[in-house]
Design an enzyme around this catalytic site. Structure first.
Site, PDB file in Angstrom:
ATOM      1  N   ARG A   2      60.961  41.012  57.032  1.00 33.91           N
ATOM      2  CA  ARG A   2      60.050  39.865  56.846  1.00 33.91           C
ATOM      3  C   ARG A   2      59.678  39.241  58.191  1.00 33.91           C
ATOM      4  O   ARG A   2      58.534  38.846  58.404  1.00 33.91           O
ATOM      5  CB  ARG A   2      60.693  38.820  55.931  1.00 33.91           C
ATOM      6  CG  ARG A   2      59.771  37.627  55.684  1.00 33.91           C
ATOM      7  CD  ARG A   2      60.344  36.652  54.680  1.00 33.91           C
ATOM      8  NE  ARG A   2      61.561  36.025  55.159  1.00 33.91           N
ATOM      9  CZ  ARG A   2      62.329  35.234  54.433  1.00 33.91           C
ATOM     10  NH1 ARG A   2      61.998  34.962  53.176  1.00 33.91           N
ATOM     11  NH2 ARG A   2      63.424  34.691  54.927  1.00 33.91           N
TER      12      ARG A   2
ATOM     13  N   LYS B 116      56.588  32.883  57.549  1.00 35.32           N
ATOM     14  CA  LYS B 116      57.747  32.005  57.793  1.00 35.32           C
ATOM     15  C   LYS B 116      57.623  31.401  59.188  1.00 35.32           C
ATOM     16  O   LYS B 116      58.348  31.752  60.130  1.00 35.32           O
ATOM     17  CB  LYS B 116      59.059  32.777  57.614  1.00 35.32           C
ATOM     18  CG  LYS B 116      60.257  31.852  57.397  1.00 35.32           C
ATOM     19  CD  LYS B 116      61.420  32.602  56.822  1.00 35.32           C
ATOM     20  CE  LYS B 116      62.689  31.779  56.739  1.00 35.32           C
ATOM     21  NZ  LYS B 116      62.641  30.595  55.894  1.00 35.32           N
TER      22      LYS B 116
ATOM     23  N   GLU C 253      56.399  26.924  44.878  1.00 37.60           N
ATOM     24  CA  GLU C 253      57.802  27.106  45.272  1.00 37.60           C
ATOM     25  C   GLU C 253      58.358  25.706  45.484  1.00 37.60           C
ATOM     26  O   GLU C 253      57.793  24.745  44.977  1.00 37.60           O
ATOM     27  CB  GLU C 253      57.895  27.993  46.533  1.00 37.60           C
ATOM     28  CG  GLU C 253      57.132  27.468  47.727  1.00 37.60           C
ATOM     29  CD  GLU C 253      57.324  28.309  48.990  1.00 37.60           C
ATOM     30  OE1 GLU C 253      58.251  29.125  49.067  1.00 37.60           O
ATOM     31  OE2 GLU C 253      56.525  28.110  49.936  1.00 37.60           O
TER      32      GLU C 253
ATOM     33  N   HIS D 200      45.046  26.373  73.338  1.00 31.18           N
ATOM     34  CA  HIS D 200      45.281  26.889  71.988  1.00 31.18           C
ATOM     35  C   HIS D 200      45.322  28.408  71.880  1.00 31.18           C
ATOM     36  O   HIS D 200      46.105  28.955  71.110  1.00 31.18           O
ATOM     37  CB  HIS D 200      44.241  26.322  71.014  1.00 31.18           C
ATOM     38  CG  HIS D 200      44.447  24.875  70.692  1.00 31.18           C
ATOM     39  ND1 HIS D 200      44.372  23.886  71.646  1.00 31.18           N
ATOM     40  CD2 HIS D 200      44.761  24.249  69.531  1.00 31.18           C
ATOM     41  CE1 HIS D 200      44.615  22.709  71.090  1.00 31.18           C
ATOM     42  NE2 HIS D 200      44.860  22.905  69.801  1.00 31.18           N
TER      43      HIS D 200
ATOM     44  N   ARG E  88      50.246  26.258  80.759  1.00 31.10           N
ATOM     45  CA  ARG E  88      49.405  25.121  80.382  1.00 31.10           C
ATOM     46  C   ARG E  88      49.399  25.015  78.860  1.00 31.10           C
ATOM     47  O   ARG E  88      49.903  25.896  78.171  1.00 31.10           O
ATOM     48  CB  ARG E  88      47.971  25.334  80.882  1.00 31.10           C
ATOM     49  CG  ARG E  88      47.389  26.623  80.316  1.00 31.10           C
ATOM     50  CD  ARG E  88      45.972  26.874  80.768  1.00 31.10           C
ATOM     51  NE  ARG E  88      45.530  28.174  80.260  1.00 31.10           N
ATOM     52  CZ  ARG E  88      44.276  28.529  80.124  1.00 31.10           C
ATOM     53  NH1 ARG E  88      43.313  27.699  80.482  1.00 31.10           N
ATOM     54  NH2 ARG E  88      43.953  29.709  79.655  1.00 31.10           N
TER      55      ARG E  88
ATOM     56  N   TYR F   7      60.548  32.337  62.207  1.00 31.33           N
ATOM     57  CA  TYR F   7      62.006  32.216  62.171  1.00 31.33           C
ATOM     58  C   TYR F   7      62.580  32.867  60.926  1.00 31.33           C
ATOM     59  O   TYR F   7      61.854  33.176  59.978  1.00 31.33           O
ATOM     60  CB  TYR F   7      62.438  30.734  62.243  1.00 31.33           C
ATOM     61  CG  TYR F   7      62.298  29.983  60.940  1.00 31.33           C
ATOM     62  CD1 TYR F   7      61.050  29.588  60.470  1.00 31.33           C
ATOM     63  CD2 TYR F   7      63.409  29.679  60.159  1.00 31.33           C
ATOM     64  CE1 TYR F   7      60.919  28.913  59.271  1.00 31.33           C
ATOM     65  CE2 TYR F   7      63.285  29.002  58.958  1.00 31.33           C
ATOM     66  CZ  TYR F   7      62.039  28.616  58.519  1.00 31.33           C
ATOM     67  OH  TYR F   7      61.908  27.955  57.323  1.00 31.33           O
TER      68      TYR F   7
HETATM   69  N1  PDD Z   1      64.190  28.415  53.831  1.00 33.49           N
HETATM   70  N2  PDD Z   1      60.469  29.022  50.453  1.00 33.49           N
HETATM   71  C1  PDD Z   1      60.501  28.333  51.600  1.00 33.49           C
HETATM   72  C2  PDD Z   1      59.353  27.442  51.938  1.00 33.49           C
HETATM   73  C3  PDD Z   1      61.616  28.447  52.465  1.00 33.49           C
HETATM   74  O1  PDD Z   1      61.640  27.769  53.613  1.00 33.49           O
HETATM   75  C4  PDD Z   1      62.698  29.276  52.084  1.00 33.49           C
HETATM   76  C5  PDD Z   1      63.905  29.454  52.951  1.00 33.49           C
HETATM   77  C6  PDD Z   1      62.614  29.987  50.873  1.00 33.49           C
HETATM   78  C7  PDD Z   1      63.701  30.939  50.421  1.00 33.49           C
HETATM   79  O2  PDD Z   1      63.737  32.089  51.235  1.00 33.49           O
HETATM   80  P1  PDD Z   1      65.070  32.907  51.486  1.00 33.49           P
HETATM   81  O3  PDD Z   1      65.593  33.259  50.157  1.00 33.49           O
HETATM   82  O4  PDD Z   1      64.616  34.083  52.255  1.00 33.49           O
HETATM   83  O5  PDD Z   1      66.028  32.029  52.251  1.00 33.49           O
HETATM   84  C8  PDD Z   1      61.481  29.840  50.087  1.00 33.49           C
HETATM   85  C9  PDD Z   1      65.186  28.578  54.855  1.00 33.49           C
HETATM   86  C10 PDD Z   1      66.538  28.888  54.330  1.00 33.49           C
HETATM   87  C11 PDD Z   1      65.133  27.393  55.801  1.00 33.49           C
HETATM   88  O6  PDD Z   1      64.032  27.028  56.155  1.00 33.49           O
HETATM   89  O7  PDD Z   1      66.174  26.887  56.200  1.00 33.49           O
END
Ligand code: PDD
Length: 287
Positions: A51, A152, A185, A105, A102, A32
């Site tokens: 990305r 992501k 992070e 995995h 179904r 996403y």
């Molecule tokens: N989250 N680290 C994680 C684990 C994140 O889920 C996000 C963003 C970021 C920052 O990424 P960006 O600058 O590209 O938004 C860092 C989004 C906004 C969310 O899950 O809603």
């Protein structure tokens, strides 16, 4: 009611339906993006799309989405929902592997990915004025997620549990550190610190998401000649920092004034944040 996009169709969000056999639903098997927009203009669309493509390739999903079509879908969602949502809008864009016949995995053959997007209201951007920003408070805990945090993925239970841990106690976020005591992070944001005039953020690896806001902030710092480095730092170094910031598409750059029980410096948003945020606010549509 807002309008969403599902598999080629724009429709009221409440009417959007997917199969319970969708692998996004059963396995969190999808990728996403969240793309912010202000006054109808998207920030970093190109970088968000790139990305997403990288994530999809890593999990072997072929979305069939071209960059121009994806941009059009996002822009249309922003435009048609602006009356309902106002001028600051985020677009959530989701590609799952699709609905199999179904629950099995292995990646199935011949299944069409599910492409879903909807728009939501973003809060108005902050003003780059440190005397008028209260700063936020965050929790801190050991990062217990998986070892592919650079993807992501829609499988976010680890992030959700970490966020909840902080949220329960009134925190805006939860900052995470690895086994070695280094900051990775936060549950849905990247982390920056400022020490002696230098801005530091952890280097990219599989322990953190390559945030687009992080990337744009680094570009702004570079353009302005503000000293900065991608380098590991510890929890203790974070506590001893002059400033702590979080970045994400929804938060932009958020100054953090308390981490757990530790007040950062004088407990106020700092001058480097003010400078970086002013630069970011100016350059965010141009980078
Ligand atoms: N989250 N680290 C994680 C684990 C994140 O889920 C996000 C963003 C970021 C920052 O990424 P960006 O600058 O590209 O938004 C860092 C989004 C906004 C969310 O899950 O809603």
């Amino acid at each position: 009611m807002t309008t969403a996009y599902l598999n080629g169709e724009f429709l009221p969000l409440q009417e959007a339906r997917i199969s319970p056999l969708d692998r996004g639903f059963l396995f969190g098997d999808g990728i996403y993006e969240v793309v912010p927009s202000y006054g109808g203009r998207m920030v970093g669309f190109k970088q968000h799309f790139a990305r997403m493509e990288q994530g999809l390739a890593l999990v072997e999903i072929v979305s069939g989405l071209a960059e121009s079509d994806t941009r059009e879908i996002c822009q249309r969602l922003i435009d048609i929902n602006s009356e309902a949502l106002g001028e600051n809008i985020g677009v959530y864009l989701h590609v799952s592997r699709g609905a199999d016949t179904r629950r099995f995995h292995a990646y199935p053959d011949g299944v069409q990915p599910t492409i879903f997007a909807f728009a939501f209201a973003l809060s108005a951007p902050a003003v780059a004025d440190r005397h008028n920003h209260p700063g936020a408070k965050v929790a801190i805990t050991e990062d217990l997620r998986w070892q592919r945090c650079h993807i992501k993925s829609t499988a976010l239970l680890g992030n959700v549990m970490h966020f909840q841990q902080g949220y329960r106690e009134g925190n805006a976020e939860t900052v995470l550190y690895n086994e070695a005591g280094q900051i990775t992070e936060a549950s849905s944001s990247n982390v920056f610190i400022v020490k002696d005039g230098e801005v530091l953020t952890p280097p990219l690896d599989n322990q953190l998401l390559p945030g687009i806001t992080r990337l744009l902030v680094l570009e702004c710092l570079k353009k302005a000649g503000i000293p900065h480095r991608e380098t590991a730092f510890t929890v203790d170094e974070l506590y001893a920092a002059d400033e702590v910031w979080l970045t994400s598409s929804g938060k932009e750059i958020m100054p953090i004034v308390k981490v757990g029980e530790n007040v950062i410096a004088d407990g106020k948003a700092g001058p480097v944040w003010e400078q970086a945020f002013a630069l970011y606010s100016k350059l965010k549509f141009e980078l």
